[in-house]
Structures are given as C-alpha cells and as structure tokens.
Design a protein around this motif. Structure first.
Motif, PDB file in Angstrom:
ATOM      1  N   GLN A  33       0.831  -1.199   0.000  1.00 32.73           N
ATOM      2  CA  GLN A  33       0.000   0.000   0.000  1.00 32.73           C
ATOM      3  C   GLN A  33       0.869   1.253   0.000  1.00 32.73           C
ATOM      4  O   GLN A  33       0.604   2.222  -0.700  1.00 32.73           O
ATOM      5  N   ALA A  34       1.927   1.229   0.811  1.00 31.12           N
ATOM      6  CA  ALA A  34       2.801   2.398   0.887  1.00 31.12           C
ATOM      7  C   ALA A  34       3.434   2.687  -0.460  1.00 31.12           C
ATOM      8  O   ALA A  34       3.468   3.831  -0.914  1.00 31.12           O
ATOM      9  N   THR A  35       3.934   1.639  -1.117  1.00 28.67           N
ATOM     10  CA  THR A  35       4.544   1.818  -2.427  1.00 28.67           C
ATOM     11  C   THR A  35       3.536   2.359  -3.425  1.00 28.67           C
ATOM     12  O   THR A  35       3.810   3.299  -4.180  1.00 28.67           O
ATOM     13  N   PHE A  36       2.318   1.802  -3.397  1.00 30.70           N
ATOM     14  CA  PHE A  36       1.281   2.251  -4.320  1.00 30.70           C
ATOM     15  C   PHE A  36       0.960   3.701  -4.101  1.00 30.70           C
ATOM     16  O   PHE A  36       0.897   4.500  -5.035  1.00 30.70           O
ATOM     17  N   PHE A  37       0.790   4.096  -2.826  1.00 28.86           N
ATOM     18  CA  PHE A  37       0.434   5.483  -2.547  1.00 28.86           C
ATOM     19  C   PHE A  37       1.571   6.427  -2.919  1.00 28.86           C
ATOM     20  O   PHE A  37       1.347   7.467  -3.523  1.00 28.86           O
ATOM     21  N   ASN A  38       2.793   6.048  -2.591  1.00 27.21           N
ATOM     22  CA  ASN A  38       3.911   6.957  -2.826  1.00 27.21           C
ATOM     23  C   ASN A  38       4.229   7.133  -4.309  1.00 27.21           C
ATOM     24  O   ASN A  38       4.962   8.047  -4.673  1.00 27.21           O
ATOM     25  N   ASN A  39       3.707   6.271  -5.153  1.00 27.42           N
ATOM     26  CA  ASN A  39       3.921   6.429  -6.588  1.00 27.42           C
ATOM     27  C   ASN A  39       2.901   7.348  -7.241  1.00 27.42           C
ATOM     28  O   ASN A  39       2.972   7.597  -8.445  1.00 27.42           O
ATOM     29  N   ILE A  40       1.948   7.839  -6.479  1.00 28.42           N
ATOM     30  CA  ILE A  40       0.899   8.699  -7.030  1.00 28.42           C
ATOM     31  C   ILE A  40       1.282  10.158  -6.841  1.00 28.42           C
ATOM     32  O   ILE A  40       1.375  10.640  -5.699  1.00 28.42           O
ATOM     33  N   PRO A  41       1.526  10.919  -7.911  1.00 26.72           N
ATOM     34  CA  PRO A  41       1.816  12.341  -7.751  1.00 26.72           C
ATOM     35  C   PRO A  41       0.594  13.081  -7.194  1.00 26.72           C
ATOM     36  O   PRO A  41      -0.550  12.761  -7.525  1.00 26.72           O
ATOM     37  N   LEU A  42       0.865  14.059  -6.355  1.00 28.27           N
ATOM     38  CA  LEU A  42      -0.184  14.912  -5.809  1.00 28.27           C
ATOM     39  C   LEU A  42       0.012  16.333  -6.315  1.00 28.27           C
ATOM     40  O   LEU A  42       1.136  16.833  -6.381  1.00 28.27           O
ATOM     41  N   SER A  43      -1.082  16.968  -6.688  1.00 22.71           N
ATOM     42  CA  SER A  43      -1.038  18.317  -7.241  1.00 22.71           C
ATOM     43  C   SER A  43      -2.058  19.199  -6.530  1.00 22.71           C
ATOM     44  O   SER A  43      -2.819  18.737  -5.679  1.00 22.71           O
ATOM     45  N   VAL A  44      -2.095  20.473  -6.888  1.00 22.20           N
ATOM     46  CA  VAL A  44      -2.935  21.460  -6.214  1.00 22.20           C
ATOM     47  C   VAL A  44      -3.879  22.114  -7.214  1.00 22.20           C
ATOM     48  O   VAL A  44      -3.458  22.540  -8.296  1.00 22.20           O
TER      49      VAL A  44
END
Length: 338
Positions: A5-16
């Motif tokens: 789960q951590a790997t999956f989440f950390n591979n998702i870019p977050l933007s504003v």
C-alpha cells in the motif's frame, strides 16, 4: 498500512487545484499573495503541479483571468508545473488561448499545462456576457479543441497562426464532470482530469469510458487520469471538521443561488442550513472524493480512494479560510508523499 500500500500510494503524484479564494473581509489582492505563498510552499513540499480554475461572477473566486494568474504563479516559482484547471474554452476564441499559453510556455518553458473544460464556469447570463455575439456552445467543444491544437501545429498551412504558440509542445488536458470529455479525451489520446471533488457519483463511470475507449496518440501510449479531491486536513479530526465548515458554507451559498466570499469556520454548521440544504451539500461533498480529518484519517481515506479508482494522479482542492490553516492542510498531505 502494508508495504504494498505504501509503495502504491507513494507512486501517485499529488497536485494542487487553487480557486484563489477571496475571504470575507479580504480582497483579491490578498488572495493572489496567498496563492503565490501556497505555490511556493507546495513546490518545496514536492507537489507535482499547481492549477488554477476559471470561474466568473463568483465573489469568492479570484482566478477568473486564469492565464494572468498562471503567469504570476509561474514567475514566483522555479520547478512546479503551472496550468489551468481549467480554461473554459467555449468562453474564448481558440486563437486567443493559443497565444496566451504560447506566451506562458515561452516565458516558462517546460512548465505550463493547458487544461480545457467545456462548461461556462458561470451562470448562463455571465456566459452570454463573456461571449457577446459569438455563436458557440459547449456542444462545439470538440471542434474548438481541434482548432486550438491546429494553432500549435508548426506544419499547419492555415492563414492565421498563433505567435507565440505555433510549434510549442504544451500538454493539453481535457477536464470533465461527466462522460462527454472522458470519451473525447480517450478518442484523442489525451490526459484526462475528472472533477470527482464536485461530481463524485460519475467518477467511476467516466473513468471506465476513458480507459475502455482510449486510443494511443503520438503524445501518449496509455490513458492517464488525474482526479480532483477535496481535502481539509488538520492536526486532529475535530479541528479539520471545524475548518471544513468554510467549504460547506461556500457550497451552501451556491446551492441557494447566492455565491459569496469564503466565510470563516463556524462551531455549528447545522445552525446555518435546513435539512434539505444539508443533504444537497452532502451529496456534492460526499466521500470518498471529499476527505476531512487528521493525518491518519486523511492517509487512510486517500489510500481507499486511490485503490478504488486506480488514479494516476490526484489534484487537491482545499477551501480553508485562514491561510495558515490552508498551508498546514497541504503540508500534512505533502508529508504523505515522503
């Protein structure tokens, strides 16, 4: 949270996604100062892009002249991508948008995104005021996109060219809150951004249309979907719930047909709305695309949303009254990327 789960989440870019909110008791000038300060902070915190949205006749939103504000933000930052989330193309001549974004890309090469929407971003009276005698409607959107793309084509033989603009590689995104733009983005092989933050019920159907019908293009060989999410994060769930009443009041004012400036948070939002109004706001701001809470709550709900949608990227809208609380909300979210 498991390792996977951590790997999956950390591979998702977050933007504003920023609407440059105008607070009650404040003004647009202060909104732009807050926008620049937020952009500089989220760039430092590792966010991927910073988009501004076109809205008109809204006393609480200062990003109506979207390309101007994009230039202001890009000039005050160094690396983060800056763009439109989006430009409402039916409001404009395609040539003007090509020239504006050609100018932005020339000033800030490799950092500009052009997100396009087909809604007016306002009421019908305002849409008419914007277009005056132009006989365009949202149904003309596919043809307008084609026309806009042609202005960036250096091999075009058209008599009218966009200078600056022609020959520049500016990423074009299609934005939507229904299946229309999902299907068009798929057909054209373009990246797609869906407004889950105010159209949560249509998120999964629109994604299915986009992914099932995607046709590879010279710019993209597979679909890429970015989803809008409302997040109000604070150090505790209780504090976040309190801060979220500003956004709830904003949607309440829109529901009443009386849009207002962003209001300060209140202790008891139930004092302000009738049961049917509460239900209407809740339907728009319902989970999973609206997340309110402390760090652990936000992390858990974001993971659930990503798992359900398989989003390639998330773009986060946080309508929070006090600037320091808004900064803290994005800081908390940014810490989840580490």
């Amino acid at each position: 949270m498991t390792t996977n789960q951590a790997t999956f989440f950390n591979n998702i870019p977050l933007s504003v996604l920023d609407l440059a909110p105008i607070n009650e008791g404040s003004n647009a000038g202060q909104s732009y100062k807050n926008t620049v300060d937020l952009a500089q902070h989220v760039e430092k915190w590792g966010f991927n892009r910073y988009w501004l949205a076109e809205h008109h006749n809204m006393p609480g939103i200062a990003s109506s002249a979207t390309s101007v504000v994009i230039g202001h933000v890009a000039g005050a930052t160094d690396r983060i991508r800056v763009g439109s989330g989006g430009v409402m193309l039916p409001n404009h001549a395609s040539l003007v948008i090509a020239e504006q974004f050609g100018t932005l890309e020339s000033l800030y090469p490799g950092r500009i995104d052009l997100g396009l929407g087909r809604a007016p971003g306002s009421d019908q009276a305002t849409a008419y005021a914007l277009r005056r005698t132009l006989n365009t409607t949202p149904e003309d959107f596919p043809q307008q996109v084609e026309e806009l793309e042609s202005y960036f084509d250096e091999n075009s033989s058209a008599r009218v060219r966009a200078y600056p603009g022609t020959g520049l590689n500016i990423p074009i995104w299609l934005l939507g809150s229904s299946g229309f733009s999902a299907r068009l983005a798929a057909m054209k092989g373009l990246p797609f951004s869906f407004a889950s933050h105010f159209s949560p019920d249509y998120t999964l159907p629109a994604l299915k249309i986009y992914r099932d019908h995607f046709q590879p293009s010279e710019n993209m060989d597979k679909p890429y979907a970015m989803l809008g999410v409302n997040i109000v994060a604070a150090d505790t769930d209780e504090r976040a719930q309190y801060l979220a009443t500003s956004q709830q009041q904003q949607f309440l004012s829109i529901t009443r047909g009386q849009p207002s400036r962003l209001q300060p948070p209140v202790e008891n939002i139930d004092d302000l709305w009738a049961p049917h109004e509460k239900a209407a706001v809740a339907k728009t701001l319902e989970s999973p695309a609206s997340i309110i809470g402390g760090p652990e709550t936000v992390k858990q709900k974001l993971e659930e949303f990503i798992k359900e949608t398989e989003a390639d990227e998330l773009i986060i809208n946080s309508q929070i009254f006090h600037h320091k609380d808004r900064l803290r909300s994005y800081e908390i979210v940014g810490e989840l990327m580490k």
